[in-house]
Write an enzyme that holds these catalytic residues in place. Structure first.
Site, PDB file in Angstrom:
ATOM      1  CE  LYS A   1       6.513  -2.375   5.972  1.00 13.58           C
ATOM      2  NZ  LYS A   1       6.002  -1.673   7.187  1.00 13.58           N
TER       3      LYS A   1
ATOM      4  CG  PHE B   1       5.406   3.893   9.733  1.00 10.42           C
ATOM      5  CD1 PHE B   1       4.231   3.166   9.672  1.00 10.42           C
ATOM      6  CD2 PHE B   1       5.346   5.267   9.605  1.00 10.42           C
ATOM      7  CE1 PHE B   1       3.005   3.805   9.507  1.00 10.42           C
ATOM      8  CE2 PHE B   1       4.134   5.918   9.436  1.00 10.42           C
ATOM      9  CZ  PHE B   1       2.951   5.180   9.386  1.00 10.42           C
ATOM     10  CB  VAL B   2       7.223   3.287   4.048  1.00 10.74           C
ATOM     11  CG1 VAL B   2       8.633   2.761   4.239  1.00 10.74           C
ATOM     12  CG2 VAL B   2       6.247   2.124   3.854  1.00 10.74           C
TER      13      VAL B   2
ATOM     14  NE  ARG C   1      -4.492   8.007   2.199  1.00 15.08           N
ATOM     15  CZ  ARG C   1      -4.403   6.774   2.675  1.00 15.08           C
ATOM     16  NH1 ARG C   1      -3.584   5.910   2.092  1.00 15.08           N
ATOM     17  NH2 ARG C   1      -5.127   6.382   3.716  1.00 15.08           N
TER      18      ARG C   1
ATOM     19  CD  GLU D   1      -2.616  -3.804   0.419  1.00 18.39           C
ATOM     20  OE1 GLU D   1      -3.033  -2.685   0.044  1.00 18.39           O
ATOM     21  OE2 GLU D   1      -3.069  -4.410   1.404  1.00 18.39           O
ATOM     22  CG  ASP D   2      -0.792   0.396   0.416  1.00 16.99           C
ATOM     23  OD1 ASP D   2      -1.145  -0.760   0.740  1.00 16.99           O
ATOM     24  OD2 ASP D   2      -0.999   1.385   1.147  1.00 16.99           O
TER      25      ASP D   2
ATOM     26  CG  ASP E   1       3.267  -4.128   7.801  1.00 22.85           C
ATOM     27  OD1 ASP E   1       3.954  -4.978   8.396  1.00 22.85           O
ATOM     28  OD2 ASP E   1       3.268  -2.929   8.121  1.00 22.85           O
TER      29      ASP E   1
ATOM     30  N   GLY F   1      -4.770   3.091   0.168  1.00 24.07           N
ATOM     31  CA  GLY F   1      -3.354   3.163  -0.128  1.00 24.07           C
ATOM     32  C   GLY F   1      -2.934   2.852  -1.543  1.00 24.07           C
TER      33      GLY F   1
ATOM     34  CG  ASP G   1      -2.462   6.843   5.712  1.00 19.74           C
ATOM     35  OD1 ASP G   1      -2.999   7.218   6.775  1.00 19.74           O
ATOM     36  OD2 ASP G   1      -2.421   5.638   5.376  1.00 19.74           O
TER      37      ASP G   1
END
Length: 217
Positions: free
Chosen positions: A171, A192-193, A205, A139-140, A143, A83, A199
């Site tokens: 988040k 949820f993104v 992506r 990090e992307d 969560d 990610g 992805d």
């Protein structure tokens, strides 16, 4: 005419590059935004949440913070695959006054699902030696916090000189971590993104914007 024939001043060059980047993103974002305000994947619909222009504006701000904190140092950026690869590549291109190195870990915790399985598997470790190094983990999205916590524990066994974390999305309300995310692109709610490296079932992506699942709460 080369950039260096225009000016040898580094500050001017950086402003020039940012200006060119802004203009390029502005024109291209207009095309993308006007044509795909929402997309469908199987039975799900996603709407634009954060635009490409907003992402790159915030990224330049993060790059300046990192440059300020690492003057005279040579940090190694550790991206978490898959990610974070787009975010990290774009981020380090905005860092001009600090020498950087890169390496990657590859983890798996989602598979093809929208919710983490709760189990983190290490699929690839770094090749670089991290002992005594200034490490920045990229990090992307933070969560649940499972992946970033796993990597923190893993890296600490290598005895780095320092360890900081950079996340495009955070988040905060759902992340269960007991350490600081030092550089945050955007704090977002429990959505949820996808897009810009994130992805759904390993696709999407390559979208230039970040999209959120419609009625995801």
């Amino acid at each position: 005419m080369s950039l260096f024939s225009i000016s040898n001043d580094v500050g001017f060059q950086n402003q020039f590059l940012d200006s060119v980047s802004d203009n390029f993103i502005h024109h291209n974002s207009h095309f993308h935004t006007s044509s795909i305000q929402s997309i469908s994947v199987d039975q799900d619909t996603f709407d634009i949440f954060i635009t490409e222009k907003e992402i790159h504006k915030r990224m330049r701000e993060l790059a300046k913070e990192i440059e300020r904190d690492y003057q005279g140092k040579q940090p190694i950026f550790i991206g978490l695959l898959n990610g974070a690869f787009i975010f990290m590549a774009d981020l380090i291109r905005h860092i001009h006054s600090v020498e950087v190195e890169v390496d990657f870990y590859k983890l798996s915790s989602y598979g093809d699902a929208k919710i983490s399985s709760g189990n983190v598997h290490l699929l690839k470790s770094v090749d670089a030696t991290l002992k005594g190094r200034e490490v920045i983990v990229v990090e992307d999205v933070v969560d649940s916090g499972l992946s970033i916590t796993y990597i923190r524990n893993e890296i600490m066994t290598h005895e780095p000189k320092s360890l900081k974390f950079c996340a495009l999305l955070y988040k905060r309300d759902v992340a269960k971590i007991d350490f600081k995310i030092d550089y945050v692109g955007f704090e977002i709610p429990k959505e949820f993104v996808i897009g810009y490296g994130l992805d759904i079932k390993q696709i999407k992506r390559n979208l230039p914007h970040i999209y959120k699942l419609r009625d995801s709460e």
